[in-house]
Design an enzyme around this catalytic site. Structure first.
Site, PDB file in Angstrom:
ATOM      1  N   ASP A  54     -44.233  -1.084 -18.210  1.00  0.00           N
ATOM      2  CA  ASP A  54     -44.328  -1.343 -16.769  1.00  0.00           C
ATOM      3  C   ASP A  54     -45.343  -0.411 -16.115  1.00  0.00           C
ATOM      4  O   ASP A  54     -46.237  -0.842 -15.382  1.00  0.00           O
ATOM      5  CB  ASP A  54     -42.964  -1.098 -16.097  1.00  0.00           C
ATOM      6  CG  ASP A  54     -42.068  -2.318 -16.098  1.00  0.00           C
ATOM      7  OD1 ASP A  54     -42.587  -3.436 -16.031  1.00  0.00           O
ATOM      8  OD2 ASP A  54     -40.847  -2.144 -16.180  1.00  0.00           O
ATOM      9  N   GLU A  79     -44.044  -1.839  -8.264  1.00  0.00           N
ATOM     10  CA  GLU A  79     -42.608  -1.602  -8.341  1.00  0.00           C
ATOM     11  C   GLU A  79     -42.299  -0.212  -8.870  1.00  0.00           C
ATOM     12  O   GLU A  79     -41.330   0.426  -8.463  1.00  0.00           O
ATOM     13  CB  GLU A  79     -41.963  -2.650  -9.258  1.00  0.00           C
ATOM     14  CG  GLU A  79     -40.485  -2.416  -9.502  1.00  0.00           C
ATOM     15  CD  GLU A  79     -39.881  -3.413 -10.473  1.00  0.00           C
ATOM     16  OE1 GLU A  79     -38.650  -3.387 -10.623  1.00  0.00           O
ATOM     17  OE2 GLU A  79     -40.636  -4.190 -11.083  1.00  0.00           O
ATOM     18  N   ILE A 155     -43.915  -6.181 -15.045  1.00  0.00           N
ATOM     19  CA  ILE A 155     -43.150  -7.101 -15.891  1.00  0.00           C
ATOM     20  C   ILE A 155     -41.921  -7.533 -15.096  1.00  0.00           C
ATOM     21  O   ILE A 155     -40.925  -6.817 -15.036  1.00  0.00           O
ATOM     22  CB  ILE A 155     -42.717  -6.465 -17.233  1.00  0.00           C
ATOM     23  CG1 ILE A 155     -43.917  -5.952 -18.011  1.00  0.00           C
ATOM     24  CG2 ILE A 155     -41.956  -7.500 -18.080  1.00  0.00           C
ATOM     25  CD1 ILE A 155     -43.548  -5.246 -19.310  1.00  0.00           C
ATOM     26  N   ASP A 156     -42.018  -8.692 -14.450  1.00  0.00           N
ATOM     27  CA  ASP A 156     -40.860  -9.228 -13.752  1.00  0.00           C
ATOM     28  C   ASP A 156     -39.865  -9.743 -14.788  1.00  0.00           C
ATOM     29  O   ASP A 156     -40.255 -10.213 -15.844  1.00  0.00           O
ATOM     30  CB  ASP A 156     -41.291 -10.365 -12.824  1.00  0.00           C
ATOM     31  CG  ASP A 156     -40.153 -10.862 -11.953  1.00  0.00           C
ATOM     32  OD1 ASP A 156     -39.536 -10.032 -11.266  1.00  0.00           O
ATOM     33  OD2 ASP A 156     -39.885 -12.074 -11.966  1.00  0.00           O
ATOM     34  N   THR A 158     -37.536  -7.677 -16.211  1.00  0.00           N
ATOM     35  CA  THR A 158     -37.578  -6.614 -17.216  1.00  0.00           C
ATOM     36  C   THR A 158     -36.424  -6.714 -18.204  1.00  0.00           C
ATOM     37  O   THR A 158     -36.585  -6.448 -19.395  1.00  0.00           O
ATOM     38  CB  THR A 158     -37.553  -5.228 -16.528  1.00  0.00           C
ATOM     39  OG1 THR A 158     -38.590  -5.170 -15.551  1.00  0.00           O
ATOM     40  CG2 THR A 158     -37.753  -4.114 -17.524  1.00  0.00           C
ATOM     41  N   ASP A 303     -41.894  -9.040  -6.236  1.00  0.00           N
ATOM     42  CA  ASP A 303     -41.370 -10.235  -6.917  1.00  0.00           C
ATOM     43  C   ASP A 303     -41.960 -11.516  -6.356  1.00  0.00           C
ATOM     44  O   ASP A 303     -42.213 -12.474  -7.094  1.00  0.00           O
ATOM     45  CB  ASP A 303     -39.846 -10.325  -6.759  1.00  0.00           C
ATOM     46  CG  ASP A 303     -39.092  -9.210  -7.447  1.00  0.00           C
ATOM     47  OD1 ASP A 303     -39.391  -8.931  -8.615  1.00  0.00           O
ATOM     48  OD2 ASP A 303     -38.198  -8.620  -6.813  1.00  0.00           O
TER      49      ASP A 303
END
Length: 380
Positions: A54, A79, A155-156, A158, A303
């Site tokens: 990430d 994020e 990395i959505d 996760t 997101d």
């Protein structure tokens, strides 16, 4: 501004490759996982994880974009915190350096001196990957990079990336869980208004390669600014719904019972469930579902920004569910309350500053959001 889109497509592919490299080395992957704590913990999950992948992806995108467009320095948000703790308890700030050896040395500190792993990651970070997309390359857009900011979700989904379910689905099919739900999301918004104007989605684990062992990815993009509305999806798979047609609704499996009960009649009781906010919005973009509804404020600007831009390019959007419900309750039907991305939530700390409070509803057809809000008003 078209040059920015082309760059974001290329860095998204670099990001996807980093994600694949980290999954290919099991020992490396185990070493990379750390649990999020304190104000950085997403309250929705019992356990939420931060991975070095990430952080590396986020900082790689920041480095590459700011190198080509220095006017974006300070306006690229992600994020993840870029501070990482190694096995010795040492805090290391992850950055991408100009020289490969400097990046490798920095990563080796995080990896407790594992030079092999550090070199592997460094090569993925510094490689020159280019995506050729004729439609993106021909795009003309009169917008300055100095007028925009960027949200990155490295990395959505996760948890799906970490759990690593090797579920492969046929091209363009709905996938409720597994690696295909993990996405790289890069969204561009106007600094003044917060409107999402450009989005890039990369799906690193779309399908298996010819050997059946590794993974191949795919990318999607959209632009919505002024008179320009362009998307790599020319036409969604499903036509616009008539007033009484059954809808296809996707939710999180953890969604409240009241919401499930209220929406079930719209889809003949056949609600769908999938992992990852970004993936669920992608399903709307692709026409695999008509609408994604989330009643809680457990998604964030990173997101939704990228897929929101794609939906806008197709005539849809992502709205604040709570504000839509309030508007209807006050007799103001048709109020869309589109999400914006430039201002934090007042009085909040940590990730909550950038939460999509009030929940969200993602749609392609405005008639669909009206039916969804009508079904939910007074129920939640």
């Amino acid at each position: 501004m078209a040059e920015l889109l082309r760059l974001l497509l290329s860095v998204s592919e670099k990001a996807a490759n980093v994600a694949r490299v980290c999954r290919q080395e099991a020992a490396l992957f185990e070493l990379l996982v750390q649990e999020k704590t304190g104000v950085d913990k997403n309250k929705k999950f019992v356990q939420d994880f931060k991975t070095l992948a990430d952080v590396v992806i986020q900082e790689m995108i920041r480095h590459d974009v700011c190198t080509q467009f220095p006017e974006l320095t300070g306006f690229i948000h992600g994020e993840e915190s870029n501070k990482f703790e190694n096995g010795l308890g040492e805090s290391v700030t992850i950055t991408v350096c100009a020289k490969e050896e400097d990046t490798s040395d920095l990563l080796a500190k995080v990896l407790d001196g594992d030079q092999t792993a550090a070199v592997l990651l460094t090569k993925a970070i510094h490689q020159n990957l280019q995506i050729r997309d004729e439609a993106a390359e021909s795009l003309q857009l009169a917008l300055s990079p100095a007028d925009v900011g960027i949200w990155i979700d490295p990395i959505d989904a996760t948890s799906q990336y970490i759990e690593g379910k090797e579920q492969e689905v046929s091209d363009g099919s709905f996938c409720p869980s597994g690696l295909p739900c993990a996405l790289v999301l890069i969204g561009v918004y106007l600094r003044d208004t917060g409107e999402p104007v450009m989005g890039v989605i990369n799906q690193p684990f779309s399908h298996k390669d010819s050997t059946g062992k590794g993974w191949k990815g795919q990318h999607f993009w959209g632009v919505s600014y002024g008179e320009v509305n362009r998307c790599s999806f020319a036409y969604p798979k499903q036509s616009l719904k008539k007033k009484n047609d059954s809808l296809s609704v996707v939710l999180s499996s953890s969604e409240r019972r009241e919401v499930k009960d209220a929406l079930a009649p719209l889809c003949n009781g056949c609600l769908k469930y999938a992992s990852g906010a970004g993936y669920k919005i992608l399903c709307v973009i692709q026409g695999l579902v008509d609408v994604y509804v989330l009643s809680e404020g457990s998604t964030f600007k990173w997101d939704s920004c990228a897929p929101h831009a794609l939906l806008r390019a197709l005539g849809g959007g992502v709205s604040n569910l709570g504000e839509c419900l309030s508007a209807v309750s006050n007799g103001n039907k048709g109020f869309k309350a589109e999400l914006t991305y430039h201002q934090p939530q007042a009085g909040c700390q940590g990730v909550d500053r950038w939460a999509n409070r009030g929940g969200i509803v993602a749609y392609l057809d405005s008639a669909v959001i009206d039916r969804v809000v009508g079904a939910l008003v007074g129920k939640i």
